[in-house]
Write an enzyme that holds these catalytic residues in place. Sequence first.
Site, PDB file in Angstrom:
ATOM      1  N   ASP A 241       0.929   5.976  -0.047  1.00  0.00           N
ATOM      2  CA  ASP A 241       0.591   4.574  -0.259  1.00  0.00           C
ATOM      3  C   ASP A 241       1.627   3.931  -1.182  1.00  0.00           C
ATOM      4  O   ASP A 241       2.098   4.558  -2.139  1.00  0.00           O
ATOM      5  CB  ASP A 241      -0.800   4.513  -0.922  1.00  0.00           C
ATOM      6  CG  ASP A 241      -1.308   3.104  -1.076  1.00  0.00           C
ATOM      7  OD1 ASP A 241      -1.614   2.477  -0.060  1.00  0.00           O
ATOM      8  OD2 ASP A 241      -1.385   2.631  -2.230  1.00  0.00           O
ATOM      9  N   GLU A 295       6.830  22.832   0.173  1.00  0.00           N
ATOM     10  CA  GLU A 295       6.400  24.195  -0.187  1.00  0.00           C
ATOM     11  C   GLU A 295       5.546  24.778   0.932  1.00  0.00           C
ATOM     12  O   GLU A 295       5.278  25.966   0.975  1.00  0.00           O
ATOM     13  CB  GLU A 295       5.558  24.162  -1.478  1.00  0.00           C
ATOM     14  CG  GLU A 295       6.340  23.747  -2.708  1.00  0.00           C
ATOM     15  CD  GLU A 295       5.420  23.413  -3.886  1.00  0.00           C
ATOM     16  OE1 GLU A 295       4.193  23.664  -3.806  1.00  0.00           O
ATOM     17  OE2 GLU A 295       5.937  22.879  -4.883  1.00  0.00           O
TER      18      GLU A 295
HETATM   19  C1  NOJ Z   1      -1.620  -0.197   0.180  1.00  0.00           C
HETATM   20  C2  NOJ Z   1      -2.870  -0.091   0.978  1.00  0.00           C
HETATM   21  O1  NOJ Z   1      -2.533   0.056   2.332  1.00  0.00           O
HETATM   22  C3  NOJ Z   1      -3.664  -1.338   0.725  1.00  0.00           C
HETATM   23  O2  NOJ Z   1      -4.791  -1.399   1.552  1.00  0.00           O
HETATM   24  C4  NOJ Z   1      -4.041  -1.379  -0.724  1.00  0.00           C
HETATM   25  O3  NOJ Z   1      -4.690  -2.598  -1.019  1.00  0.00           O
HETATM   26  C5  NOJ Z   1      -2.804  -1.252  -1.623  1.00  0.00           C
HETATM   27  N1  NOJ Z   1      -1.953  -0.197  -1.202  1.00  0.00           N
HETATM   28  C6  NOJ Z   1      -3.220  -0.968  -3.033  1.00  0.00           C
HETATM   29  O4  NOJ Z   1      -3.707   0.327  -3.120  1.00  0.00           O
END
Ligand code: NOJ
Length: 567
Positions: A241, A295
């Site tokens: 993310d 790993e």
């Molecule tokens: C990216 C995620 O895809 C999104 O849904 C989220 O709001 C933000 N990161 C913050 O975590």
Amino acid sequence: MRGSSSICRAVRNHRIQRTFGTHVRHPPNQKELAGRVSAKETSTAWWRNAVIYEIAAISFQDSNGDGYGDLPGLLQRIDYLKWLGVGAVWLTPIYKSPDHDFGYDISDFCAVDPRYGTMEDFERVLHALHKDGIKLILDFVPNHTSDQHAWFQESRTSRDNPKADWYVWAEAAPNGGPPNNWLSRFGGSAWEWCEPRRQFYYHSFLTSQPDLNWRNEQVHQAMADTMRFWLDRGVDGFRVDASAVLIKDELLRDNPPDPEADDTTPPPQKYMPVFTDDRPEAMRCLEYVRGVLDEYDERLLCGEVQGKTDRIGHFYGNSKPRLHLPLNFALLDTQWNAIALQATIDAYFNAIPDGAWPDFVIGGHDKHRVATKLGEAQSRILAMLLMTIRGTPFLFAGDEIGSEQVKIPPDRVRDPFEKLVKGFGLNRDPERAPLRWHNTERGGFTTGEPWLPLSEDRSRNIEGQRCDARSLLNLYRELIALRRTEPCLLHGEYRPRRSHNDVFWFARALGKAEIVVALNLCREPRLWEWQGRGVTLISTYLDREPGKIEGPTHLRPNEGVIVRINQ
Ligand code: NOJ
């Protein structure tokens, strides 16, 4: 889907036979074999061949009537995933979370949130997917935690506790205000005052999502441990993310105003994120994360890279690998016409390093549903493009039936983005609405009150489309099956052709084998001006018998065809 009717099964078998039953496959000659062997050598990684299907468990299937999808619900639907032919599921966060941001505010990286079930439920899902040959990748959220996370609760208490440096803390500006002009993606200053420390902490997103300090070696170790926790359990990789923002400028330099911003620009985007995004040190963090992943054998690291295509190359890495697949959203951002599309695809292939494996994403929990933009007929064209272009396809649950944006009444809005940055069309609830399995009021998703409303259009549902031999869903299924059986579509090189007359077309070539794909992007018939002979494998109308074809060819409105070229 359990209990699908025998009519449905008959339709299914008929279609598979009709499309694939009549090919005559000649034994490959030596050169072809050589081509296939080398293709195999470079394509052993499962994620090059798999179709990756994003599931937000909350919206997939509820099992206990509380209106929230959960892991036991997902378990009930695994036979559908197998039927569809997906190779991997990417599951959005199921970790313990106060749920201020769709679970992306995590209070324990190594626990399953009770709303979704238990760790045993998770293991049952993983096992069942693996039994059916489907991989599972999880969301990995390294940039921030929930403010409820024990690490932050400790860090915020003083300037000298053991976790004091685990988050991004800074002194107030001389006037007592935030340290600089950095803005949160969700609006307002990205800095929040913390009285016990008499300092500000940084949050790229919500105030309840403090950013971890990736300059701290202990944070590296702790996050590596969370990765190993899941990798040891057998998950097949992660989607990273917010992979571009892991490190912010050490000098805390102000971001410059964006000269192109105007009244239509959402306030959080009025500054160019020069000192908060894409910092070179952030790339080192991705290299570290990749090192942990490596790993283990055969695991995938893909990651979120929003914004312009020309940035994407960095995320693959240079001397050290970073992400296997930086997610490419170009098909969602492009104008939908043949000329724009050929340029978009060309720009993307030019932007990724030599030898890097491409990917194409057509949906996601942060993206407006593409079917609303394209309509049903052109969604079929997109399906054919996605499954035939070189690279790993990603789709979001519901894209395969053409799910559209769902209307959310103001009193049911859940997305903090919409609540905090109103009036710019940023609400992500419409694409996150629960999936319709059949045409009843609650769509087979829940017996209770769904956490978000389902689409009013009951006719667009999985069971209905599964029984309709020419539905978008069956088109997806056939394209996925074709892709799996055609080495050319999996590994062949991409050969652009010059698009005109609203027909976007290209070839895939492997050894001597060649397949061409022609897509009429127009609502009227068009002449596809090509020379050559071949065999039609499939049309987006799902009604052409596999048969001889010779160019030039008339394509019907919104028709796409895949043709195997005669050698
Ligand atoms: C990216 C995620 O895809 C999104 O849904 C989220 O709001 C933000 N990161 C913050 O975590």
